[in-house]
Design a protein around this motif. Sequence first.
Motif, PDB file in Angstrom:
ATOM      1  N   LYS A 217      43.094  32.453  40.830  1.00 22.15           N
ATOM      2  CA  LYS A 217      42.260  33.649  40.790  1.00 22.15           C
ATOM      3  C   LYS A 217      41.754  33.910  42.206  1.00 22.15           C
ATOM      4  O   LYS A 217      41.317  32.983  42.890  1.00 22.15           O
ATOM      5  CB  LYS A 217      41.077  33.444  39.846  1.00 22.15           C
ATOM      6  N   VAL A 218      41.832  35.178  42.629  1.00 22.43           N
ATOM      7  CA  VAL A 218      41.392  35.547  43.974  1.00 22.43           C
ATOM      8  C   VAL A 218      40.530  36.804  43.918  1.00 22.43           C
ATOM      9  O   VAL A 218      40.704  37.643  43.039  1.00 22.43           O
ATOM     10  CB  VAL A 218      42.586  35.768  44.938  1.00 22.43           C
ATOM     11  N   PRO A 219      39.580  36.962  44.874  1.00 22.64           N
ATOM     12  CA  PRO A 219      38.726  38.143  44.887  1.00 22.64           C
ATOM     13  C   PRO A 219      39.438  39.397  45.390  1.00 22.64           C
ATOM     14  O   PRO A 219      39.056  40.515  45.086  1.00 22.64           O
ATOM     15  CB  PRO A 219      37.583  37.752  45.819  1.00 22.64           C
ATOM     16  N   HIS A 220      40.489  39.225  46.210  1.00 23.71           N
ATOM     17  CA  HIS A 220      41.304  40.340  46.708  1.00 23.71           C
ATOM     18  C   HIS A 220      42.621  39.763  47.212  1.00 23.71           C
ATOM     19  O   HIS A 220      42.766  38.556  47.376  1.00 23.71           O
ATOM     20  CB  HIS A 220      40.588  41.140  47.790  1.00 23.71           C
ATOM     21  N   PHE A 221      43.579  40.620  47.459  1.00 31.21           N
ATOM     22  CA  PHE A 221      44.914  40.176  47.849  1.00 31.21           C
ATOM     23  C   PHE A 221      45.178  40.334  49.348  1.00 31.21           C
ATOM     24  O   PHE A 221      46.228  39.969  49.834  1.00 31.21           O
ATOM     25  CB  PHE A 221      45.984  40.945  47.064  1.00 31.21           C
TER      26      PHE A 221
ATOM     27  N   TYR B  67      49.143  34.837  42.033  1.00 31.53           N
ATOM     28  CA  TYR B  67      47.741  35.212  42.164  1.00 31.53           C
ATOM     29  C   TYR B  67      47.376  36.273  41.137  1.00 31.53           C
ATOM     30  O   TYR B  67      48.188  37.126  40.803  1.00 31.53           O
ATOM     31  CB  TYR B  67      47.469  35.746  43.572  1.00 31.53           C
ATOM     32  N   ILE B  68      46.128  36.217  40.702  1.00 35.35           N
ATOM     33  CA  ILE B  68      45.593  37.209  39.778  1.00 35.35           C
ATOM     34  C   ILE B  68      44.178  37.537  40.247  1.00 35.35           C
ATOM     35  O   ILE B  68      43.454  36.657  40.737  1.00 35.35           O
ATOM     36  CB  ILE B  68      45.611  36.687  38.319  1.00 35.35           C
ATOM     37  N   HIS B  69      43.810  38.790  40.139  1.00 34.15           N
ATOM     38  CA  HIS B  69      42.477  39.195  40.578  1.00 34.15           C
ATOM     39  C   HIS B  69      41.428  38.566  39.681  1.00 34.15           C
ATOM     40  O   HIS B  69      41.557  38.559  38.460  1.00 34.15           O
ATOM     41  CB  HIS B  69      42.356  40.718  40.570  1.00 34.15           C
ATOM     42  N   GLU B  70      40.372  38.046  40.295  1.00 34.14           N
ATOM     43  CA  GLU B  70      39.344  37.327  39.546  1.00 34.14           C
ATOM     44  C   GLU B  70      38.553  38.216  38.583  1.00 34.14           C
ATOM     45  O   GLU B  70      37.922  37.702  37.662  1.00 34.14           O
ATOM     46  CB  GLU B  70      38.389  36.614  40.504  1.00 34.14           C
ATOM     47  N   ASP B  71      38.600  39.532  38.755  1.00 35.43           N
ATOM     48  CA  ASP B  71      37.879  40.433  37.859  1.00 35.43           C
ATOM     49  C   ASP B  71      38.589  40.663  36.529  1.00 35.43           C
ATOM     50  O   ASP B  71      37.996  41.181  35.594  1.00 35.43           O
ATOM     51  CB  ASP B  71      37.635  41.785  38.528  1.00 35.43           C
ATOM     52  N   LEU B  72      39.869  40.303  36.446  1.00 38.49           N
ATOM     53  CA  LEU B  72      40.580  40.460  35.180  1.00 38.49           C
ATOM     54  C   LEU B  72      40.078  39.433  34.185  1.00 38.49           C
ATOM     55  O   LEU B  72      39.689  38.327  34.546  1.00 38.49           O
ATOM     56  CB  LEU B  72      42.087  40.316  35.383  1.00 38.49           C
TER      57      LEU B  72
ATOM     58  N   TYR C 178      44.468  36.390  32.253  1.00 43.47           N
ATOM     59  CA  TYR C 178      44.770  35.122  32.928  1.00 43.47           C
ATOM     60  C   TYR C 178      45.675  34.251  32.046  1.00 43.47           C
ATOM     61  O   TYR C 178      46.682  33.712  32.520  1.00 43.47           O
ATOM     62  CB  TYR C 178      43.485  34.388  33.284  1.00 43.47           C
TER      63      TYR C 178
END
Length: 90
Positions: A29-33, A7-12, A17
């Motif tokens: 991509k995720v909004p939070h973990f 998973y990687i934060h979508e804001d990066l 990515y």
Amino acid sequence: MREKSAYIHEDLGEDAYKHARKYYHVLQKVPHFGNLNDKIFKFSTSFSTDHVSELLRNLKKSIGSFVTPVSSGHGDIDLMIPGLHKSKRD
């Protein structure tokens, strides 16, 4: 490491990515973990290669009793479950 996905934060940004995709072929991509329905085995971080040695020493000193910080090369530091390595998962 992941059980279902990495998973990687979508804001990066897109560069982050693309960098992560080199190492994690299944990457979401995720909004939070906080609400992932998955087992997390490690967190990966990326830094300038000029600072990795000092950062690694500081991480081992400050959080080494909770997670195992290890250099994975190219400016990356992984924070892993103690006793875990790339070829072993519970």
